[in-house]
Write a protein that holds these residues in place. Structure first.
Motif, PDB file in Angstrom:
ATOM      1  N   LEU A 200       0.845  -1.199   0.000  1.00  0.00           N
ATOM      2  CA  LEU A 200       0.000   0.000   0.000  1.00  0.00           C
ATOM      3  C   LEU A 200       0.875   1.243   0.000  1.00  0.00           C
ATOM      4  O   LEU A 200       1.505   1.566   1.010  1.00  0.00           O
ATOM      5  N   HIS A 201       0.919   1.918  -1.133  1.00  0.00           N
ATOM      6  CA  HIS A 201       1.679   3.166  -1.211  1.00  0.00           C
ATOM      7  C   HIS A 201       1.172   3.978  -2.391  1.00  0.00           C
ATOM      8  O   HIS A 201       0.873   3.413  -3.438  1.00  0.00           O
ATOM      9  N   PRO A 202       1.095   5.322  -2.212  1.00  0.00           N
ATOM     10  CA  PRO A 202       0.572   6.164  -3.298  1.00  0.00           C
ATOM     11  C   PRO A 202       1.388   6.091  -4.591  1.00  0.00           C
ATOM     12  O   PRO A 202       0.877   6.474  -5.648  1.00  0.00           O
ATOM     13  N   HIS A 204       2.105   3.525  -6.178  1.00  0.00           N
ATOM     14  CA  HIS A 204       1.508   2.492  -7.029  1.00  0.00           C
ATOM     15  C   HIS A 204       0.183   2.055  -6.395  1.00  0.00           C
ATOM     16  O   HIS A 204       0.110   0.999  -5.779  1.00  0.00           O
ATOM     17  N   PRO A 205      -0.857   2.891  -6.549  1.00  0.00           N
ATOM     18  CA  PRO A 205      -2.119   2.590  -5.861  1.00  0.00           C
ATOM     19  C   PRO A 205      -2.700   1.255  -6.316  1.00  0.00           C
ATOM     20  O   PRO A 205      -2.687   0.944  -7.508  1.00  0.00           O
ATOM     21  N   LEU A 206      -3.157   0.455  -5.368  1.00  0.00           N
ATOM     22  CA  LEU A 206      -3.806  -0.815  -5.684  1.00  0.00           C
ATOM     23  C   LEU A 206      -4.874  -1.076  -4.632  1.00  0.00           C
ATOM     24  O   LEU A 206      -4.897  -0.423  -3.586  1.00  0.00           O
ATOM     25  N   SER A 207      -5.748  -2.025  -4.922  1.00  0.00           N
ATOM     26  CA  SER A 207      -6.829  -2.347  -3.997  1.00  0.00           C
ATOM     27  C   SER A 207      -6.648  -3.757  -3.469  1.00  0.00           C
ATOM     28  O   SER A 207      -6.584  -4.710  -4.243  1.00  0.00           O
ATOM     29  N   MET A 208      -6.578  -3.878  -2.139  1.00  0.00           N
ATOM     30  CA  MET A 208      -6.381  -5.175  -1.473  1.00  0.00           C
ATOM     31  C   MET A 208      -7.645  -5.553  -0.727  1.00  0.00           C
ATOM     32  O   MET A 208      -8.201  -4.707  -0.027  1.00  0.00           O
TER      33      MET A 208
ATOM     34  N   VAL B  60      -3.493   6.593   2.165  1.00  0.00           N
ATOM     35  CA  VAL B  60      -3.882   5.184   2.096  1.00  0.00           C
ATOM     36  C   VAL B  60      -5.212   5.043   2.829  1.00  0.00           C
ATOM     37  O   VAL B  60      -5.389   5.593   3.925  1.00  0.00           O
ATOM     38  N   LYS B  81      -8.635   5.092  -6.803  1.00  0.00           N
ATOM     39  CA  LYS B  81      -7.341   5.454  -7.386  1.00  0.00           C
ATOM     40  C   LYS B  81      -6.336   5.748  -6.279  1.00  0.00           C
ATOM     41  O   LYS B  81      -5.202   6.123  -6.544  1.00  0.00           O
ATOM     42  N   LEU B  82      -6.793   5.631  -5.043  1.00  0.00           N
ATOM     43  CA  LEU B  82      -5.883   5.727  -3.889  1.00  0.00           C
ATOM     44  C   LEU B  82      -5.588   4.306  -3.433  1.00  0.00           C
ATOM     45  O   LEU B  82      -6.432   3.420  -3.604  1.00  0.00           O
ATOM     46  N   PRO B  83      -4.401   4.074  -2.841  1.00  0.00           N
ATOM     47  CA  PRO B  83      -4.146   2.738  -2.280  1.00  0.00           C
ATOM     48  C   PRO B  83      -5.202   2.414  -1.221  1.00  0.00           C
ATOM     49  O   PRO B  83      -5.511   3.270  -0.378  1.00  0.00           O
ATOM     50  N   TRP B  84      -5.716   1.204  -1.271  1.00  0.00           N
ATOM     51  CA  TRP B  84      -6.923   0.879  -0.498  1.00  0.00           C
ATOM     52  C   TRP B  84      -6.826  -0.544   0.027  1.00  0.00           C
ATOM     53  O   TRP B  84      -6.362  -1.441  -0.668  1.00  0.00           O
TER      54      TRP B  84
ATOM     55  N   PRO C  20      -5.593   1.107 -10.870  1.00  0.00           N
ATOM     56  CA  PRO C  20      -6.463   2.012 -10.129  1.00  0.00           C
ATOM     57  C   PRO C  20      -7.619   2.530 -10.995  1.00  0.00           C
ATOM     58  O   PRO C  20      -7.417   2.875 -12.157  1.00  0.00           O
ATOM     59  N   GLY C  21      -8.802   2.543 -10.410  1.00  0.00           N
ATOM     60  CA  GLY C  21      -9.952   3.137 -11.095  1.00  0.00           C
ATOM     61  C   GLY C  21     -10.438   2.387 -12.318  1.00  0.00           C
ATOM     62  O   GLY C  21     -11.166   2.946 -13.144  1.00  0.00           O
TER      63      GLY C  21
END
Ligand code: SF4
Ligand code: SF4
Lengths: 389, 331, 97
Positions: A200-202, A204-208, B60, B81-84, C20-21
């Motif tokens: 988790l870091h801006p 390389h945004p990703l969804s977990m 985050v 588009k934010l780490p989530w 993302p998105g």
């Protein structure tokens, strides 16, 4: 290699975790794991390692917090026992699903009720299907070794699954044993820094932790199952590496005096050492008996069990927990499943022993082994050993 | 990041002419993308969108299970588009605690770039004021450098409009239904912002998407706090409130204008209304009559509702007028 | 992007979504029964429709006027309801503006 030092096993476990240079720990107090949590807090408070220690308000939050931290790419640790593990239950299966390599220390303790703070395996057994890798230490040296191995196993790119290291509460956690500690340089050589495959870091945004609809849930389960089953290969390989570097051998099923044995007894956890003494005594009396010690609980070593029992006529399986209204002890039901379609499989006798801290002595193991034919004849799937009738 | 100073105006009911154009000044980047599956006119999705704009990229998010999690991340897609990260229902504050600790130590150890990244945990009312309250209390008490935002749509909407402790008095929900022997929900809404104030959290605020600039200013303020902060954002749910989707913004405004949901902030212990105090609060019926969840209520219950709103508003004003900030108290 | 991975082998480790998105690939426009139509002659370019759209699908054009991306507009009516000079009206889908 350093000289052995006398140390309480829980304290030694915390020292081993510190050697792994963790980044974040979150623990909630519960007997009998508390000394791990306390000593780790000491190590961090003294600045011996640079880590964050989160004094969470519950075990549910302990695991949640280390998962959040693991999500950022940190090396994480938590420890608990019994009711604490039960309280984590909701979160436990999510850790492997999200493939977060959290390491957990378990001071195994009976589950309430009646409330009981002493040792058996009912806590970890109830979490059997959570998808965590699970290994058992017989003694303090093994506990120390296994914590260091655990990080390497969990973080291996082909594994990426959480793992718990099981130590019998009090009977192992609170005893002082001679322990050989590897040096920091040796640990650094064995255990590379953790390189997360995603974090988790801006930058390389990703969804977990996404939602799995019916169209994908089955595939998610399959992917996770394959990773879990394949983890055995990595575990065996890492244990071989350990043996090469440190000279101490670990296998999914360890054997003791099994050559030519007609009768085998199987233990999991610290009672293996007591059973060894019983085997020695019986061998002296001419009984062809040997001991199997199960070190790897999940993934279950089906092939290794089949191989280990080859040639034996009787297999006595001891369990430290009971599946109420089920097929008997949980370890034994796995073993029955492993052997069901094998030709010339041994007769199986299952004893439920050492519940809630009930002492099991050398004589008890001798009695169980000698009484196996009678127990078999009773036709019962399992016996609760030593219960007052 | 500049903070906009425009405040909505109670008296006109809507934004003043100057405020009307304030929306054009906000960050045009969308961090919560189109294609999310929220209902038509979802106030919560709007609030999330506005929150993200105020937070910006260096953030985050730890999300509790709930509407916003379900509608935003159906694998293999994400609206974020934010780490989530999402783990479960009751633990967003605990997961956020870990994220915050992880980012801090990893930065200290030089394993991630050396710059500040804000941790924000979010949840619905159920995930915050009921099942998540313990984790929230723990995280706030420990003082993590984390903002928690509760998006309060006043019931368990994701599972089908069951009552939570944030459900207002008299609302008919599927587990506290109105009936011959029941007025619907019998309890008064739990005051969680006040519970957060009692945790000595340096910044606590209430907000609503119908006052977007006010909400975004509060998010920016909370973001700047180096420590815990809490925002309780009323989020209109047309589906659960049985209202028309087009009235989403209007309902939020009426909740504020009736005094049912006053907008205020508590900075270092000091209470301040963030909108001008109205001469006279609008009657609660203006708000209630637009929603099916209150339709069954009789005169007596509405009377009770009105009296209680008056009392709660007076209690708040008493704090606004009397309580000094921590610094003032120190002399 | 494929709607679903073909096999379990394509399921991202841990179910992580790396793009993302990418929910943009899911068009919510077909949910709509009413459609917002802008009358730019009444528009004062205030941006209220932009700020209040829960979809974030109202964006400003190069001419300073605002318009909805109909691939995503769910037809909630908020923009029309909130527009100060009533420059937006909601019309039945399928009807000409
Ligand atoms: S709200 Fe109305 S006046 Fe304002 S920009 Fe949108 S269409 Fe134009
Ligand atoms: S009708 Fe609703 S979804 Fe469509 S543009 Fe207007 S506010 Fe957005």
């Amino acid at each position: 290699m350093t000289k052995p030092v006398g140390m309480e096993v829980a304290v030694a476990a915390a020292e081993a975790v510190a050697l792994c240079n963790i980044d974040v720990a979150a623990c909630y107090p519960i007997t009998p794991n508390t000394h791990i949590a306390e000593h780790l807090a000491d190590i961090i408070a003294d600045g011996r390692i640079d880590a964050e220690y989160i004094t969470v308000e519950s075990e549910h939050s302990a695991l949640s917090a280390v998962m959040g931290a693991s999500g950022t790419g940190a090396r994480t640790f938590t420890a608990t026992s019994s009711q604490g593990l039960m309280y984590m239950h909701e979160i436990l299966p999510i850790t492997p699903a999200m493939r977060l390599p959290v390491v957990m220390g378990l001071g195994n303790r009976a589950v309430s009720g009646p409330i009981n703070i002493w040792n058996d395996h009912s806590d970890i057994i109830m979490q059997r299907d959570s998808g965590w890798l699970s290994i058992f230490a017989d003694n303090g040296q093994e506990a120390v070794d296994m914590f260091i191995q655990a990080f390497k196993i969990a973080e291996h790119p082909d594994v990426l699954l959480p793992i718990n290291v099981n130590m019998d509460g009090f009977q192992l956690t609170h005893v002082v044993e001679p322990i050989v500690f590897p040096t920091q340089a040796q640990v650094n050589k064995f255990l590379p820094p953790y390189k997360p495959f995603a974090s988790l870091h801006p930058d390389h945004p990703l969804s977990m932790g996404t939602l799995g609809l019916p169209e994908i849930y089955t595939e998610a389960v399959k992917a996770r199952d394959v990773a879990t089953v394949n983890a055995k290969k990595v575990i065996v390989q890492i244990w071989q590496e350990w043996e090469k570097q440190f000279g101490r051998k670990y296998e999914p099923v360890m054997t003791y005096k099994t050559a030519g044995a007609e009768i085998l007894i199987l233990t999991m956890g610290s009672m293996g050492e007591t059973a060894e003494v019983a085997v020695d005594a019986l061998r002296k009396k001419g009984v062809k008996v040997g001991l199997l010690k199960l070190k790897l609980w999940r993934p279950f070593p089906f092939d290794e069990i089949r191989k280990a029992v080859r040639g034996a006529k009787t297999l006595v399986v001891t369990d430290r927990a009971l599946s109420y209204g089920g097929p008997g002890g949980p370890v034994c039901s796995e073993i029955r499943a492993a052997l069901y379609d094998q030709p010339n499989r041994p007769e199986i006798v299952n004893y439920i022993i050492g519940l809630g801290g009930r002492d099991v002595r050398v004589e008890d193991f001798m009695k169980m082994i000698e009484g196996a034919p009678k127990a078999k004849k009773s036709g019962d799937a399992y016996q609760i050993y030593g219960v007052r009738e | 990041m500049s903070t906009l100073t425009v405040t909505p105006n109670y008296a006109t009911g809507v934004v003043s002419n100057f405020d009307l154009f304030a929306g054009k000044l906000v960050d045009r980047e969308e961090y919560f993308s189109c294609g999310h599956r929220a209902c038509q006119g979802c106030g919560e999705a709007l609030a999330i969108r506005l929150m993200c704009k105020a937070l910006g990229k260096e953030t985050v998010i730890a999300n509790a299970t709930g509407c916003m999690e379900v509608i935003s991340t159906l694998y293999p897609t994400t609206a974020w588009k934010l780490p989530w990260i999402h783990v479960a229902f009751p633990n967003a504050a605990a997961v956020g605690s870990g994220v915050e600790a992880g980012l801090k130590v990893m930065r200290r150890k030089g394993r991630i770039p050396d710059r500040y990244v804000k941790t924000v945990a979010i949840g619905g009312d159920g995930g915050t004021v009921d099942i998540g309250l313990q984790a929230l209390s723990g995280a706030m008490e420990r003082g993590h450098d984390m903002l928690y935002v509760c998006f309060d749509n006043e019931a368990y909407m994701n599972t089908g409009i069951q009552r939570s402790s944030a459900t207002p008095f008299g609302a008919s929900t599927t587990t506290a239904p109105a009936g011959a022997a029941s007025p619907g929900n019998r309890t008064w809404k739990k005051n969680v912002p006040e519970i957060m104030v009692a945790h000595n959290v340096p910044y606590v605020a209430t907000a609503c998407h119908s006052y977007p600039i006010d909400f975004m200013n509060k998010v920016k303020k909370a973001r700047a706090v180096k420590g815990p902060a809490y925002i309780h954002c009323l989020a209109v749910c047309p589906t659960g409130w049985r209202a028309e989707s087009k009235d989403c913004i209007k309902l939020g405004r009426l909740a504020v204008e009736t005094g049912i949901f006053p907008l205020y902030e508590v900075e270092n212990g000091k209470y301040r209304l963030t909108v001008e105090k109205p001469e006279k609060l609008r009657p609660v019926t203006d708000y209630m009559k637009m929603q099916g969840r209150f339709r069954h209520l009789g005169k007596e219950e509405i009377g009770y509702f009105q009296d209680r709103v008056n009392l709660e508003f007076a209690k708040l004003m008493n704090k606004v007028e009397c309580i000094e900030s921590w610094d003032e108290l120190k002399g | 992007m494929k709607k679903w991975p073909e096999t379990w082998k394509e399921y991202n480790t841990g179910g992580i979504v790396f793009e993302p998105g990418n929910a943009r690939s899911f068009k919510t426009g077909p949910w709509r029964s009413l459609r917002p139509v802008w009358d730019n002659s009444k528009c004062i370019k205030c941006g209220v429709c932009y700020i209040f759209c829960p979809e974030g699908c109202v964006q400003e054009g190069p001419d300073g006027f605002f318009a909805a991306d109909l691939d995503y507009c769910k037809g909630c009516g908020i923009c029309a309801h909130e527009c100060w000079p009533s420059a937006i009206s909601m019309i039945e889908e399928g009807q000409e503006s």
